[in-house]
Scaffold this active site. Structure first.
Site, PDB file in Angstrom:
ATOM      1  N   CYS A 136      13.329  28.647 -28.724  1.00  0.00           N
ATOM      2  CA  CYS A 136      14.700  28.886 -29.205  1.00  0.00           C
ATOM      3  C   CYS A 136      15.141  27.835 -30.204  1.00  0.00           C
ATOM      4  CB  CYS A 136      15.664  28.924 -28.025  1.00  0.00           C
ATOM      5  SG  CYS A 136      15.242  30.202 -26.846  1.00  0.00           S
ATOM      6  N   ILE A 158      21.232  38.942 -25.595  1.00  0.00           N
ATOM      7  CA  ILE A 158      20.037  39.252 -26.385  1.00  0.00           C
ATOM      8  C   ILE A 158      20.542  39.840 -27.705  1.00  0.00           C
ATOM      9  CG2 ILE A 158      18.098  40.888 -26.446  1.00  0.00           C
ATOM     10  CD1 ILE A 158      17.952  40.316 -23.323  1.00  0.00           C
ATOM     11  N   CYS A 162      25.717  33.733 -19.422  1.00  0.00           N
ATOM     12  CA  CYS A 162      24.488  33.845 -20.219  1.00  0.00           C
ATOM     13  C   CYS A 162      24.783  34.147 -21.678  1.00  0.00           C
ATOM     14  CB  CYS A 162      23.628  34.999 -19.704  1.00  0.00           C
ATOM     15  SG  CYS A 162      23.236  34.889 -17.954  1.00  0.00           S
ATOM     16  N   SER A 163      23.937  33.638 -22.556  1.00  0.00           N
ATOM     17  CA  SER A 163      23.977  34.103 -23.943  1.00  0.00           C
ATOM     18  C   SER A 163      23.345  35.491 -23.941  1.00  0.00           C
ATOM     19  CB  SER A 163      23.184  33.155 -24.845  1.00  0.00           C
ATOM     20  OG  SER A 163      21.845  33.057 -24.405  1.00  0.00           O
ATOM     21  N   HIS A 209      22.607  35.014 -29.654  1.00  0.00           N
ATOM     22  CA  HIS A 209      21.441  34.139 -29.660  1.00  0.00           C
ATOM     23  C   HIS A 209      20.165  34.881 -30.071  1.00  0.00           C
ATOM     24  CE1 HIS A 209      18.818  30.883 -28.775  1.00  0.00           C
ATOM     25  NE2 HIS A 209      18.615  31.088 -27.493  1.00  0.00           N
ATOM     26  N   LYS A 229      26.583  31.626 -26.642  1.00  0.00           N
ATOM     27  CA  LYS A 229      27.248  32.458 -25.634  1.00  0.00           C
ATOM     28  C   LYS A 229      27.942  33.664 -26.255  1.00  0.00           C
ATOM     29  CE  LYS A 229      28.093  34.274 -22.810  1.00  0.00           C
ATOM     30  NZ  LYS A 229      28.948  35.346 -22.647  1.00  0.00           N
TER      31      LYS A 229
END
Ligand code: COA
Length: 373
Positions: A82, A207, A204-205, A321, A317
């Site tokens: 990442c 997809i 969570c970030s 991402h 977030k």
């Protein structure tokens, strides 16, 4: 002096009508236009990407990028999970410092939403250790382990974590390129479906698909890159000294503060403090640990937040991402802020900005410090 002379971010989100190539073209042309540089002046193209080979069947992205942008110079692709985008920026700085090139186009790109979440989670785990894969962990699971240790040690609650998500979703309301432009409150975060205890959906970030581009050059016009540092640590969590400190971040930022002579810990309240930062909030606990490891908050107090604006873009977030694009997008955001081009989310009188990009659970960390001239 090494400067960012232009930057561009595509919309982040579920971009089903855009291919990897479309995203590369939009980010590359956007950055070139913003920098007002002729294509003939570009000496090198560097692409940051993690997953295109594994989930899209497309590798050799350096050649793809120079071809679809019509720039006949060397093109290369770099990968550090990442932090592939941050690494791409770092490589551009190194190449200029080595006097091999003068102007580099850097593109970070990722196309993730064409595949199911299970396939993506498995592909992302290529950035973790074999033992972690074998026991069936996911990145949410790994960060959940870190969150549990942190909560236990400092008496922190899920509500404290939730505040990070609420803030970053609020920031993203002012960013029309963000994946989510949706206000959330603490209750929504706490009531959302659980992904890996204690991290729920909003911790969570997402997809995401998306790309970002910057032009970096030797010159005097633009926003100066006063530090570009990288550090590495063990791949798996089991070989770390601590589950609640990312040593790679600490080492990279220490070097960055030394090179730039900007250290918020030493210069608290003085004009050479960092004015804003884009930090790696892949999960809410990630932002809290980042604030502490970067020296912006004391250990065990990162959950209380800090006075300077953090993740004005919405962070991973809420801005989204697309993993290979994130590190480049962070530079675009700080470049815009320091140039007074951040529109509704402009931070007044921003002079110094920091970016923090993490690969995996901290196997790699890349820190940049940028300064307005
Ligand atoms: N934050 C906020 N909302 C989210 C979200 C997130 N992270 N992920 C999905 N949503 C929303 C979707 O937009 C959708 O909303 P809608 O119903 O209004 O359209 C809804 O939640 C369901 O989306 P879906 O894609 O079905 O969610 P999911 O449950 O399959 O996936 C996660 C959610 C959290 C599991 C997934 O986003 C994920 O795996 N994130 C982590 C990615 C990761 O590990 N990255 C690397 C970090 S190191």
């Amino acid at each position: 002096m090494i400067v960012v002379s232009g930057g561009y971010q595509t919309k982040f989100g579920e971009l089903w009508d855009k291919s990897l190539k479309d995203l590369i073209i939009e980010a590359g042309e956007g950055a070139i236009k913003d920098a007002k540089v002729k294509k003939s002046k570009i000496d090198l193209v560097i692409v940051g990407n993690k997953l295109a080979g594994k989930i899209g069947g497309q590798e050799h992205l350096g050649s793809l990028a120079i071809d679809c942008l019509g720039i006949r110079v060397p093109g290369i692709r770099v990968e550090a999970a990442c932090s592939s985008g941050g690494l791409a920026i770092h490589q551009a700085v190194l190449a200029i410092k080595a006097k091999q090139v003068e102007t580099v186009l850097v593109i970070g790109v990722e196309k993730m939403t064409d595949k199911g979440n299970g396939e993506i989670a498995e592909a992302l785990m290529g950035a973790a250790s074999e033992e972690e894969r074998r026991v069936g962990l996911s990145f949410v699971g790994l960060y959940a382990l870190m969150a549990r240790v942190y909560m236990e040690k400092f008496g922190v609650t899920k509500k404290d974590l939730a505040k990070v998500a609420v803030k970053n979703h609020k920031n993203a309301l002012k960013n029309n390129k963000a994946h989510f432009q949706k206000e959330i409150d603490i209750n929504m975060v706490l009531k959302a479906s659980m992904v890996a205890e204690p991290l729920g959906l909003f911790d969570c970030s997402p997809i995401s698909d998306g790309a970002a581009g910057v032009v970096i050059s030797k010159g005097s016009k633009g926003v100066e890159i006063v530090a570009s540092e990288i550090a590495s640590d063990s791949l798996g969590l089991s070989r770390r000294k601590s589950l609640i400190e990312l040593e790679a971040t600490q080492v990279a930022v220490k070097k960055a503060y030394l090179t730039s002579r900007i250290n918020p810990r030493l210069n608290r309240g003085r004009p050479d403090m960092v004015d804003l930062a884009e930090v790696h909030d892949c999960f809410t606990i990630g932002e809290i640990l980042a604030l502490e490891d970067l020296g912006l908050a004391k250990k065990g107090e990162g959950y209380k937040g800090v006075k300077i604006p953090i993740n004005t873009s919405g962070g991973l977030k809420a801005c989204g991402h697309p993993v290979g694009a994130t590190g480049v997008k962070q530079i675009v955001e700080i470049y815009k802020q320091l140039n007074g081009k951040a529109g509704k989310r402009q931070v007044k009188n921003a002079k110094i900005g920091l970016t923090h990009n993490v690969g995996g659970t901290g196997g790699t960390a890349v820190v940049h410090i940028l300064r307005r001239q």
